[in-house]
Design an enzyme around this catalytic site. Structure first.
Site, PDB file in Angstrom:
ATOM      1  N   THR A 256      43.886  58.943  42.481  1.00 49.85           N
ATOM      2  CA  THR A 256      44.364  58.519  43.793  1.00 49.85           C
ATOM      3  C   THR A 256      45.796  58.982  44.052  1.00 49.85           C
ATOM      4  OG1 THR A 256      42.965  56.559  43.652  1.00 49.85           O
ATOM      5  CG2 THR A 256      44.755  56.501  45.264  1.00 49.85           C
TER       6      THR A 256
ATOM      7  N   GLN B 158      36.072  26.572  47.852  1.00 46.65           N
ATOM      8  CA  GLN B 158      35.834  25.584  48.907  1.00 46.65           C
ATOM      9  C   GLN B 158      35.363  24.262  48.309  1.00 46.65           C
ATOM     10  OE1 GLN B 158      36.595  26.349  51.937  1.00 46.65           O
ATOM     11  NE2 GLN B 158      35.758  24.691  53.174  1.00 46.65           N
TER      12      GLN B 158
ATOM     13  N   HIS C   1      36.095  23.060  45.448  1.00 50.76           N
ATOM     14  CA  HIS C   1      37.220  22.415  44.766  1.00 50.76           C
ATOM     15  C   HIS C   1      38.219  21.786  45.729  1.00 50.76           C
ATOM     16  CE1 HIS C   1      35.840  24.411  41.087  1.00 50.76           C
ATOM     17  NE2 HIS C   1      36.761  23.751  40.416  1.00 50.76           N
TER      18      HIS C   1
ATOM     19  N   GLU D  69      37.208  52.324  42.549  1.00 50.30           N
ATOM     20  CA  GLU D  69      36.071  53.099  42.045  1.00 50.30           C
ATOM     21  C   GLU D  69      34.917  53.178  43.048  1.00 50.30           C
ATOM     22  OE1 GLU D  69      34.993  52.630  37.898  1.00 50.30           O
ATOM     23  OE2 GLU D  69      36.917  51.656  37.517  1.00 50.30           O
TER      24      GLU D  69
END
Length: 379
Positions: free
Chosen positions: A126, A332, A334, A359
């Site tokens: 990259t 959510q 928790h 990747e």
């Protein structure tokens, strides 16, 4: 939840590997992110190498790495520690091009060091202006006598701050686009190579933008063959990204089950609530569906199926996207604890996000699947 290893895609040796990895994780991984990420990664690579697990990452006697073993390792490590999974995976990806296309001398020089944990590896494809469009690299490589000299920049390079060996891709000009790219091996301490910027991300990892100024490098494979080498390397490890996501999702489900079973809701627990049960059922179904796709794709790859791109793309796409959903549901469930720093589900929420990008982003995977379907339909 390791019953996916009982499916016919796997052999007894894979189940034995999983057992060893689980025991190793329980003995060596405390969980959470370290204050010094570079030091933690060095320590993890050394420990994984000492335990023999990094042998899974490199070619053995000319045989490519066993993808099912890689998938088991990544899912098990990710379930325990995102950084441990990262340290393991980068040894494979960073040295993968050497395993696949290196000369006998190159393999002999680097693969034993990578497998032992003596050398930390990196994969440098990259660039600041090039992400998914990998064929449009700007970094140049020119001949200088018997050597090659690299100039340019690479960005978002995992292990960029601590690599001992890098596989680097640069333009040598045999043609336009992908045809003009070659692969190179670069020593981490070579003059002219510097860390231009350390990149901080939501789940801390040793990422960097690297600057190459007259860096001497060794050609890997044939001139103009670099793009093919890069794609072969990414294809080899693509299924394992999905496996890491599976490990994160499995851990999120574990955390959700444990929390719901003990959290009081009036005279009952959260697990007794119908809405909670619906969510847990959805999470478990997503986890098993991902495991099936990963097991199929890894098995096909190990069996030498000529073209495994569609199955690999489906495995990575589904596993990463569904892991994001599963972890979000766990957060959510928790409540406020789910977004509290230090909670495991909060850590998972940060860890999973990058897997839908690196990747091969999810959008690219959908294109790969669709184009393969269309090609089959039209033939």
């Amino acid at each position: 939840m390791t019953d996916w290893l009982d499916w016919p895609f796997f052999e007894p040796r894979h189940r034995e590997l999983a057992d060893r990895l689980v025991r190793w994780c329980e003995a060596n991984l405390a969980g959470g992110h370290a204050d010094d990420v570079d030091a933690a990664c060095r320590s993890l690579v050394a420990a994984l190498g000492g335990a023999g697990f990094l042998n899974l990452c490199v070619a053995n006697g000319g045989t490519p790495p066993d993808v099912r073993s890689l998938a088991i390792a990544r899912s098990t490590l990710a379930r325990a520690s995102g950084l441990a999974d990262f340290a393991f995976a980068m040894q494979g990806l960073g040295s993968g091009a050497i395993s696949l296309s290196g000369s006998a001398a190159q393999k002999a020089e680097w693969l034993p060091k990578v497998a032992s944990g003596e050398a930390i590896a990196a994969f440098a494809l990259t660039e600041p202006e090039t992400g998914s469009d990998a064929a449009n690299l700007a970094m140049t490589a020119r001949r200088d006598g018997e050597d090659w000299v690299l100039d340019g920049e690479k960005s978002y390079i995992s292990n960029g701050t601590l690599a001992d060996v890098l596989t680097v891709f640069a333009r040598t000009g045999e043609g336009e686009g992908a045809r003009g790219i070659s692969a190179f091996i670069v020593h981490g301490n070579v003059p002219g190579l510097s860390v231009a910027e350390r990149i901080e991300v939501i789940a801390p990892h040793p990422l960097a933008r690297l600057k190459f100024e007259g860096v001497r490098a060794e050609l890997l494979g044939a001139e103009g063959g670099g793009f093919k080498i890069a794609m072969q390397t990414l294809n080899l490890f693509r299924v394992t990204v999905g496996a890491a996501a599976l490990g994160f999702a499995q851990r999120a489900l574990d955390e959700a089950l444990a929390f719901a079973s003990t959290r009081k809701l009036g005279n009952l627990t959260l697990a007794d609530n119908a809405v909670t049960q619906e969510r847990l059922g959805e999470m478990a179904t997503s986890v098993d569906a991902s495991a099936l796709l990963i097991a199929r794709a890894a098995w096909q790859q190990d069996m030498g199926k000529a073209d495994n791109r569609r199955a690999a793309a489906m495995a990575k796409l589904h596993a990463t996207e569904e892991a994001q959903r599963v972890i979000d549901m766990a957060v959510q469930l928790h409540g406020g604890l789910g977004v509290t720093k230090g909670a495991k589900v909060e850590e998972l929420y940060r860890e999973i996000r990058a897997l839908r990008i690196y990747e091969g982003a999810s959008e690219v995977q959908r294109m790969v699947i669709a184009r393969d379907l269309l090609k089959e339909h039209r033939s």
